[in-house]
Motif scaffolding. Structure first.
Motif, PDB file in Angstrom:
ATOM      1  N   VAL A  34      18.485  45.388  35.939  1.00  0.00           N
ATOM      2  CA  VAL A  34      18.968  45.234  37.724  1.00  0.00           C
ATOM      3  C   VAL A  34      19.955  43.946  37.478  1.00  0.00           C
ATOM      4  CG1 VAL A  34      17.779  44.359  39.382  1.00  0.00           C
ATOM      5  CG2 VAL A  34      16.869  46.345  38.100  1.00  0.00           C
ATOM      6  N   GLY A  35      19.267  42.500  36.794  1.00  0.00           N
ATOM      7  CA  GLY A  35      20.000  41.763  36.840  1.00  0.00           C
ATOM      8  C   GLY A  35      21.204  41.758  36.415  1.00  0.00           C
ATOM      9  N   LEU A  36      22.137  42.504  35.342  1.00  0.00           N
ATOM     10  CA  LEU A  36      23.380  42.552  34.832  1.00  0.00           C
ATOM     11  C   LEU A  36      23.996  43.290  36.194  1.00  0.00           C
ATOM     12  CD1 LEU A  36      25.231  42.553  32.918  1.00  0.00           C
ATOM     13  CD2 LEU A  36      24.485  44.907  32.046  1.00  0.00           C
ATOM     14  N   CYS A  37      23.387  44.009  36.557  1.00  0.00           N
ATOM     15  CA  CYS A  37      24.215  45.183  37.850  1.00  0.00           C
ATOM     16  C   CYS A  37      24.528  43.418  39.229  1.00  0.00           C
ATOM     17  CB  CYS A  37      23.387  46.061  38.444  1.00  0.00           C
ATOM     18  SG  CYS A  37      23.880  46.905  39.172  1.00  0.00           S
ATOM     19  N   LEU A  38      23.509  43.190  39.440  1.00  0.00           N
ATOM     20  CA  LEU A  38      23.876  42.232  40.339  1.00  0.00           C
ATOM     21  C   LEU A  38      24.650  41.515  39.369  1.00  0.00           C
ATOM     22  CD1 LEU A  38      19.650  41.917  41.597  1.00  0.00           C
ATOM     23  CD2 LEU A  38      21.946  43.186  42.882  1.00  0.00           C
ATOM     24  N   GLY A  39      24.944  41.344  38.872  1.00  0.00           N
ATOM     25  CA  GLY A  39      25.738  39.667  38.273  1.00  0.00           C
ATOM     26  C   GLY A  39      26.987  40.642  38.445  1.00  0.00           C
ATOM     27  N   LEU A  41      28.340  42.714  39.960  1.00  0.00           N
ATOM     28  CA  LEU A  41      28.372  43.097  41.358  1.00  0.00           C
ATOM     29  C   LEU A  41      28.818  41.942  41.887  1.00  0.00           C
ATOM     30  CD1 LEU A  41      25.690  45.627  42.674  1.00  0.00           C
ATOM     31  CD2 LEU A  41      27.742  45.665  42.581  1.00  0.00           C
ATOM     32  N   ALA A  42      28.164  40.462  41.722  1.00  0.00           N
ATOM     33  CA  ALA A  42      28.633  39.431  42.697  1.00  0.00           C
ATOM     34  C   ALA A  42      30.181  38.831  41.799  1.00  0.00           C
ATOM     35  CB  ALA A  42      28.184  38.156  41.774  1.00  0.00           C
ATOM     36  N   ILE A  43      30.515  39.414  40.513  1.00  0.00           N
ATOM     37  CA  ILE A  43      32.184  38.954  39.896  1.00  0.00           C
ATOM     38  C   ILE A  43      32.990  39.360  41.060  1.00  0.00           C
ATOM     39  CG2 ILE A  43      33.016  39.063  37.761  1.00  0.00           C
ATOM     40  CD1 ILE A  43      30.773  38.401  36.780  1.00  0.00           C
ATOM     41  N   ASP A  44      32.530  41.471  41.298  1.00  0.00           N
ATOM     42  CA  ASP A  44      33.134  41.801  41.812  1.00  0.00           C
ATOM     43  C   ASP A  44      34.102  41.730  43.262  1.00  0.00           C
ATOM     44  OD1 ASP A  44      33.977  43.855  39.747  1.00  0.00           O
ATOM     45  OD2 ASP A  44      31.829  45.472  40.001  1.00  0.00           O
ATOM     46  N   GLY A 140      34.893  47.952  40.481  1.00  0.00           N
ATOM     47  CA  GLY A 140      35.547  47.957  38.771  1.00  0.00           C
ATOM     48  C   GLY A 140      34.423  47.659  37.821  1.00  0.00           C
ATOM     49  N   LEU A 141      34.226  46.604  37.628  1.00  0.00           N
ATOM     50  CA  LEU A 141      33.405  45.189  36.898  1.00  0.00           C
ATOM     51  C   LEU A 141      32.225  46.250  36.098  1.00  0.00           C
ATOM     52  CD1 LEU A 141      33.052  44.153  34.611  1.00  0.00           C
ATOM     53  CD2 LEU A 141      32.316  42.260  35.597  1.00  0.00           C
ATOM     54  N   THR A 142      31.306  46.694  37.204  1.00  0.00           N
ATOM     55  CA  THR A 142      30.250  47.502  37.318  1.00  0.00           C
ATOM     56  C   THR A 142      29.977  48.244  37.180  1.00  0.00           C
ATOM     57  OG1 THR A 142      29.386  45.638  39.480  1.00  0.00           O
ATOM     58  CG2 THR A 142      27.965  47.841  38.991  1.00  0.00           C
ATOM     59  N   VAL A 143      31.587  49.277  37.470  1.00  0.00           N
ATOM     60  CA  VAL A 143      31.335  50.726  37.149  1.00  0.00           C
ATOM     61  C   VAL A 143      31.682  50.832  35.229  1.00  0.00           C
ATOM     62  CG1 VAL A 143      32.683  52.405  37.180  1.00  0.00           C
ATOM     63  CG2 VAL A 143      31.874  51.909  39.820  1.00  0.00           C
ATOM     64  N   LEU A 144      32.208  50.528  34.951  1.00  0.00           N
ATOM     65  CA  LEU A 144      33.151  49.881  33.273  1.00  0.00           C
ATOM     66  C   LEU A 144      31.623  49.354  33.146  1.00  0.00           C
ATOM     67  CD1 LEU A 144      35.173  49.797  31.677  1.00  0.00           C
ATOM     68  CD2 LEU A 144      35.656  47.685  31.788  1.00  0.00           C
ATOM     69  N   THR A 145      30.644  48.684  33.329  1.00  0.00           N
ATOM     70  CA  THR A 145      29.315  47.830  32.729  1.00  0.00           C
ATOM     71  C   THR A 145      28.618  49.583  32.555  1.00  0.00           C
ATOM     72  OG1 THR A 145      29.829  45.844  33.518  1.00  0.00           O
ATOM     73  CG2 THR A 145      27.860  46.771  32.510  1.00  0.00           C
ATOM     74  N   ALA A 146      28.703  50.195  33.746  1.00  0.00           N
ATOM     75  CA  ALA A 146      27.910  51.312  33.683  1.00  0.00           C
ATOM     76  C   ALA A 146      28.077  52.296  32.264  1.00  0.00           C
ATOM     77  CB  ALA A 146      28.190  52.302  34.817  1.00  0.00           C
TER      78      ALA A 146
END
Length: 442
Positions: A34-39, A41-44, A140-146
């Motif tokens: 959860v924390g990684l996703c929020l991070g 998303l914040a960068i995006d 984009g960064l969130t989707v790529l991380t997924a």
């Protein structure tokens, strides 16, 4: 100013207890996902959703479909890990020893596999919601991380299946216990310890005169349990502050009853903080490998005995378990044993602990196997090879326990067989049980 040693000891104990729980790693990974996703998303958001090209991550509808599939897949993989773990536990309890269950539940690979799948699931759920809610662009960064987490989960699944298939083998379970025991022997019986073994008979002579009177007992006023750990640094500190000597009554792995003695105190009891003394002793509901390498040997003996008992009758598995017992005794054969004396900064003995001697380890490893396996040639031949090897390795002062085992092994085999040829065969040293003895090789 807080007592740093006390804080460090308590922190170490808390970390040790948490690390022994199967749920800790998956829960931490869930929070981390959860924390990684929020991070990400914040960068995006901070980059205006332009950090990555759409050709790399696809359209919002593609991303939603993939994330939805990922979340659904992870909900299948997590129960898969639990199912495989349950099968391994049932196999271990039924065929080997119920005491292996703890080692299986604490298997780090299983925990991290479940943790990665849990983190990927949490990441996909949070990311999917934000992809749907985003009107300014695709994160984009969130989707790529997924996508990266999915690839990592696929690799982890392949490695986990391979690991589990090896763990479900008899040799895998035996090695799991043997490896833990090997590491603990290396830690507790180093090649060059600070203080070498001392006879128990001279303990009183080493104490100051004021501390050699009639000892007083400190009782366990809490719940009963199995002795798991002493906070030796804290005990030395408390004994030095009270100017007394503490002798531990239970040995590591003993069951401590309520109101039974924990310590015998030589010196002035009035200056001793007994409540702090009791807090420096950790009791649990099950023995652990940490600080208790005899427990690993106990498990290996249980596996050996059960393997040669009806209805299992599997002497080959018994030989595999004896191989690891041989390894443990070989490690201990030439190493100096700790004296059990723990000193303060001035060099005064403050705490005296009890532990197994070389004779104790030999009897723990061989007595029950010898009695149960005298009528099984594979077992007697393998035990004979173990004893002969240790006799070549052990120093003169450690030969008597091995001579005793050899004498009793020969007597037991003679009681089990009538024919002299069978007796000679059963007493021939053979590392494979039957396969490498001098009577069948050239």
């Amino acid at each position: 100013m807080p007592d740093r040693s006390k804080i460090a000891a308590r922190a170490s104990g808390l970390i040790g207890r948490l690390c022994s729980r199967m749920w800790v790693v998956p829960v931490l990974c869930l929070v981390g996902g959860v924390g990684l996703c929020l991070g990400t998303l914040a960068i995006d958001r901070a980059t205006g959703y332009r950090l990555l090209n759409k050709g790399l991550i696809g359209t919002p509808s593609n991303a939603q479909s993939i994330l939805s599939a990922v979340a659904a897949t992870m909900t299948t993989l997590i129960p898969l890990v639990l199912t495989i773990t349950t099968v391994a536990v049932q196999l271990a309890m039924g065929q080997f020893s119920p005491r292996i269950v703890g080692a299986l539940l604490h298997d780090r690979i299983s925990q991290w596999a479940m943790g990665l799948f849990t983190a990927t699931f949490a990441f996909a759920i949070v990311a999917m919601r934000n992809v749907q809610a985003s009107r300014n662009g695709l994160p984009g960064l969130t989707v790529l991380t997924a996508y990266v987490l999915v690839l990592a989960s696929v690799v982890c699944l392949i490695l986990y299946v391979h690991h589990s298939s090896r763990s479900l083998r008899a040799a895998g379970l035996i090695d799991l216990v043997g490896d833990h025991t090997h590491r603990e022997i290396d830690r507790l019986y180093p090649v060059e310890p600070e203080e070498r073994s001392a006879p128990r008979s001279d303990i009183t002579e080493a104490l100051p005169t004021a501390q050699t009177g009639v000892p007083h007992d400190v009782l366990n006023t809490g719940e009963p349990g199995i002795l798991i750990r002493f906070d030796l640094a804290r005990l030395v500190q408390l004994a030095a502050r009270a100017d007394c000597v503490l002798e531990t009554v239970p040995v590591m792995g003993d069951f401590v009853h309520g109101d039974s003695p924990l310590f015998r105190v030589r010196g002035d009891m009035s200056r001793l903080d007994q409540a702090a003394l009791r807090r420096a002793v950790l009791l649990g509901d099950e023995r652990t490998h940490e600080d208790d390498c005899a427990y690993g040997i106990r498990k290996l003996v249980d596996i050996t005995e059960r393997s040669i008992a009806v209805p299992f009758n599997d002497p080959t598995t018994a030989v595999q378990s004896i191989d690891r017992l041989h390894d443990c005794l070989r490690q201990l054969a030439c190493r100096p044993f700790p004296s059990g004396r723990h000193r303060d900064k001035d060099g005064t003995v403050r705490v005296i602990t009890r532990s197994l001697t070389w004779d104790g380890f030999v009897r723990l490893a061989l007595d029950e196997i010898r009695l149960a396996g005298c009528s099984t040639p594979q077992v007697t031949r393998r035990v004979r090879a173990l004893i002969d090897d240790l006799k070549r390795l052990a120093p003169p002062e450690r030969q008597d326990p091995l001579d005793r085992q050899l004498r009793l092994l020969e007597a037991g085999v003679r009681r089990a067989y009538d024919d002299e040829e069978d007796i000679a065969t059963a007493l021939t040293a053979d590392y494979q049980g039957i396969g490498s003895g001098s009577d069948i090789t050239r």
